[in-house]
Write an enzyme that holds these catalytic residues in place. Structure first.
Site, mmCIF file in Angstrom:
data_model
loop_
_atom_site.group_PDB
_atom_site.id
_atom_site.type_symbol
_atom_site.label_atom_id
_atom_site.label_comp_id
_atom_site.label_asym_id
_atom_site.label_seq_id
_atom_site.Cartn_x
_atom_site.Cartn_y
_atom_site.Cartn_z
ATOM 1 N N GLU A 170 0.815 -1.237 0.000
ATOM 2 C CA GLU A 170 0.000 0.000 0.000
ATOM 3 C C GLU A 170 0.836 1.269 0.000
ATOM 4 O O GLU A 170 0.640 2.156 0.822
ATOM 5 C CB GLU A 170 -0.969 -0.022 1.187
ATOM 6 C CG GLU A 170 -1.889 -1.236 1.157
ATOM 7 C CD GLU A 170 -2.761 -1.380 2.395
ATOM 8 O OE1 GLU A 170 -2.788 -0.464 3.233
ATOM 9 O OE2 GLU A 170 -3.409 -2.428 2.519
ATOM 10 N N ASN A 216 2.065 -5.296 -2.987
ATOM 11 C CA ASN A 216 0.677 -5.630 -2.654
ATOM 12 C C ASN A 216 -0.135 -4.356 -2.430
ATOM 13 O O ASN A 216 0.318 -3.451 -1.722
ATOM 14 C CB ASN A 216 0.710 -6.464 -1.351
ATOM 15 C CG ASN A 216 -0.611 -7.103 -1.001
ATOM 16 O OD1 ASN A 216 -1.252 -7.715 -1.859
ATOM 17 N ND2 ASN A 216 -1.033 -6.964 0.251
ATOM 18 N N HIS A 258 -10.230 -6.343 -1.868
ATOM 19 C CA HIS A 258 -11.241 -5.934 -0.875
ATOM 20 C C HIS A 258 -12.347 -5.210 -1.632
ATOM 21 O O HIS A 258 -12.217 -4.040 -1.983
ATOM 22 C CB HIS A 258 -10.632 -4.997 0.168
ATOM 23 C CG HIS A 258 -9.660 -5.672 1.081
ATOM 24 N ND1 HIS A 258 -10.046 -6.665 1.957
ATOM 25 C CD2 HIS A 258 -8.339 -5.496 1.261
ATOM 26 C CE1 HIS A 258 -8.976 -7.076 2.639
ATOM 27 N NE2 HIS A 258 -7.928 -6.388 2.233
ATOM 28 N N GLU A 289 -6.068 -10.732 -0.626
ATOM 29 C CA GLU A 289 -6.865 -10.437 0.584
ATOM 30 C C GLU A 289 -8.350 -10.359 0.235
ATOM 31 O O GLU A 289 -9.048 -9.427 0.649
ATOM 32 C CB GLU A 289 -6.421 -9.094 1.193
ATOM 33 C CG GLU A 289 -4.936 -8.994 1.477
ATOM 34 C CD GLU A 289 -4.527 -7.703 2.203
ATOM 35 O OE1 GLU A 289 -5.410 -6.953 2.655
ATOM 36 O OE2 GLU A 289 -3.310 -7.468 2.304
ATOM 37 N N ASP A 291 -12.129 -10.230 0.051
ATOM 38 C CA ASP A 291 -13.412 -10.275 0.759
ATOM 39 C C ASP A 291 -14.351 -9.273 0.103
ATOM 40 O O ASP A 291 -13.904 -8.369 -0.592
ATOM 41 C CB ASP A 291 -13.291 -10.086 2.285
ATOM 42 C CG ASP A 291 -12.613 -8.808 2.720
ATOM 43 O OD1 ASP A 291 -12.410 -7.905 1.883
ATOM 44 O OD2 ASP A 291 -12.297 -8.697 3.924
HETATM 45 O O1 9MR Z 1 -7.160 -7.599 9.002
HETATM 46 C C1 9MR Z 1 -6.242 -6.735 9.626
HETATM 47 C C2 9MR Z 1 -6.865 -6.163 10.892
HETATM 48 O O2 9MR Z 1 -7.044 -7.194 11.858
HETATM 49 C C3 9MR Z 1 -5.992 -5.059 11.448
HETATM 50 O O3 9MR Z 1 -6.651 -4.442 12.546
HETATM 51 C C4 9MR Z 1 -5.730 -4.034 10.351
HETATM 52 C C5 9MR Z 1 -4.858 -2.911 10.862
HETATM 53 O O4 9MR Z 1 -4.542 -1.986 9.904
HETATM 54 O O5 9MR Z 1 -5.098 -4.670 9.252
HETATM 55 C C6 9MR Z 1 -5.918 -5.622 8.657
HETATM 56 O O6 9MR Z 1 -5.284 -6.190 7.514
HETATM 57 C C7 9MR Z 1 -4.980 -5.300 6.443
HETATM 58 C C8 9MR Z 1 -3.785 -5.854 5.728
HETATM 59 O O7 9MR Z 1 -2.720 -6.050 6.622
HETATM 60 C C9 9MR Z 1 -3.348 -4.944 4.597
HETATM 61 N N1 9MR Z 1 -4.434 -4.665 3.699
HETATM 62 C C10 9MR Z 1 -5.675 -4.215 4.319
HETATM 63 C C11 9MR Z 1 -6.095 -5.211 5.400
HETATM 64 C C12 9MR Z 1 -7.445 -4.815 5.968
HETATM 65 O O8 9MR Z 1 -7.361 -3.578 6.610
#
Ligand code: 9MR
Length: 397
Positions: A170, A216, A258, A289, A291
């Site tokens: 990101e 990613n 997402h 990722e 969903d």
């Molecule tokens: O799913 C993850 C969540 O439990 C955390 O609180 C969050 C914190 O920023 O990160 C989420 O995972 C992220 C991933 O690491 C990177 N892409 C976006 C995902 C969803 O926010």
């Protein structure tokens, strides 16, 4: 004598063919693909279907279903949180490897591959690092060295155990950020400039020469205007092209996937096109990722099926579009869902105004939803000439 030998050989052949017809030999039952797991069905195409794993859920003795599905349904696992810097090094110099090691062991026991997530990201950094930079006690030069050390330490620890690493996550802004013209955003770009991206890939390659190294990001599943000023997919495409031209060891691009039912669907061809364009740069691709969330209206929350059903259908369609595109493009090595059940999804905790949910392929009672069945059917019905085994790149030197 000769005749008898031929008869014996014939009998063996008939018996063998009969046995093969019942593959796998489950007490005479014919092969039923719907009884196979997503992981097993994906592997027929060389495609690894995986999930992000929440370690608290995995260790919850009162929630055995979670562990069972995580262990059996998927060919690959990703740490949802425990490989992030704040988890690995909560205080400076003191590493907490336990949960990440545990996931790597879990994967080994279940013969699953591991997607490493994540070496460089602007979120979930340890407070000692961000506050040190903010108060000036960590200089820019020291910060760069800390990043090198972090990448090297983590990638070396899991050397040989990680199939794909999300090296940089990101790094690019969104049109709703300020300024709206797309740019390199966040802590690392602000403090080190965008050159940290090439550095990160080089350091990761030096530490683990065999892992596939990925960039990613979200909202890069399809191209938009084609103008890198407002089309994030184009911006990332241009970035990867530049990095490859400079000989940076980047092996793959992960589109997170997402999605939300309120935004409308991509069609399969738009997504296929994007995967193909990235492939043309010489990199692998993956959905990392996936969903598909929905707004939890009052009707949805009250259990009104007239409001729930269209959301489940739209969600399934989105999951399926990404799966079909992935199957159709041979560089697409894996399809990872970001959690598999609604009771352990990041979505409800993150989107509360309006509340969102219903984002995964199993409901909160671990019942497979329409999305599960649709991606399973995509895997079952996919075949040549449109679907051929994957083409994995060799890690770039
Ligand atoms: O799913 C993850 C969540 O439990 C955390 O609180 C969050 C914190 O920023 O990160 C989420 O995972 C992220 C991933 O690491 C990177 N892409 C976006 C995902 C969803 O926010």
């Amino acid at each position: 004598m000769k005749v008898r030998r031929w008869m014996t050989a014939g009998a063996v052949a008939v018996a063998t063919v009969a046995a093969l017809n019942t593959v796998p030999a489950t007490a005479g039952k014919p092969y039923d693909p719907t009884a196979q797991t997503l992981g097993a069905l994906g592997l027929r195409h060389g495609l690894q279907v995986g999930t992000a794993v929440n370690m608290d859920a995995l260790n919850d003795a009162d929630d055995p279903q979670y562990r069972k599905i995580a262990a059996t349904e998927f060919a690959s696992v990703t740490a949802e949180n425990v490989m992030k810097w704040e988890s690995l090094e909560p205080t400076r110099g003191n590493y907490n490897w336990g949960p990440a090691d545990q996931l790597v062991d879990f994967a080994k026991r279940n013969r699953q591959s591991v997607r490493g997530h994540v070496l460089v990201w602007h979120n979930q950094l340890p407070a000692w690092l961000t506050s040190g930079v903010a108060d000036g006690s960590i200089s820019k030069q020291e910060l760069r060295e800390l990043l090198r050390k972090h990448i090297t330490t983590v990638a070396k620890r899991y050397k040989g155990k990680i199939w794909q690493w999300d090296v940089v996550n990101e790094a690019v802004s969104d049109p709703w950020d300020t300024p709206p013209t797309l740019h390199y955003k966040g802590f690392w770009a602000e403090n080190l400039g965008p050159g940290y991206i090439a550095d990160a890939f080089r350091w990761a390659r030096a530490a683990d020469p065999k892992a596939l190294l990925f960039y990613n990001d979200y909202n890069i599943e399809a191209f938009g205007s084609g103008n890198p000023a407002d089309d994030k997919t184009q911006f990332v495409y241009d970035m990867v092209k530049k990095l490859r031209a400079q000989g940076v060891p980047i092996d793959g691009v992960g589109a997170q996937g997402h999605l939300g039912t309120q935004y409308g669907n991509f069609n399969t061809f738009q997504v296929t096109e994007a995967l193909k364009k990235f492939t043309s740069l010489g990199v692998a691709t993956a959905f990392t990722e996936v969903d598909v969330r929905s707004q939890m209206t009052e009707g949805v929350q009250a259990g009104n099926s007239e409001e729930i059903n269209p959301r489940l259908q739209a969600s399934a369609a989105n999951f399926s579009v990404l799966m079909k595109a992935c199957l159709a493009v041979r560089s697409c090595l894996s399809y990872t869902v970001w959690g598999f059940s609604d009771n352990h999804s990041w979505v409800p905790g993150w989107f509360d105004d309006p509340p969102e949910g219903l984002a995964t392929i199993y409901d909160e009672n671990y019942q497979p939803k329409l999305a599960y069945h649709e991606i399973k059917s995509d895997l079952i019905f996919a075949g040549p000439p449109f679907v051929l085994p994957r083409l994995a790149p060799k890690p770039r030197r």
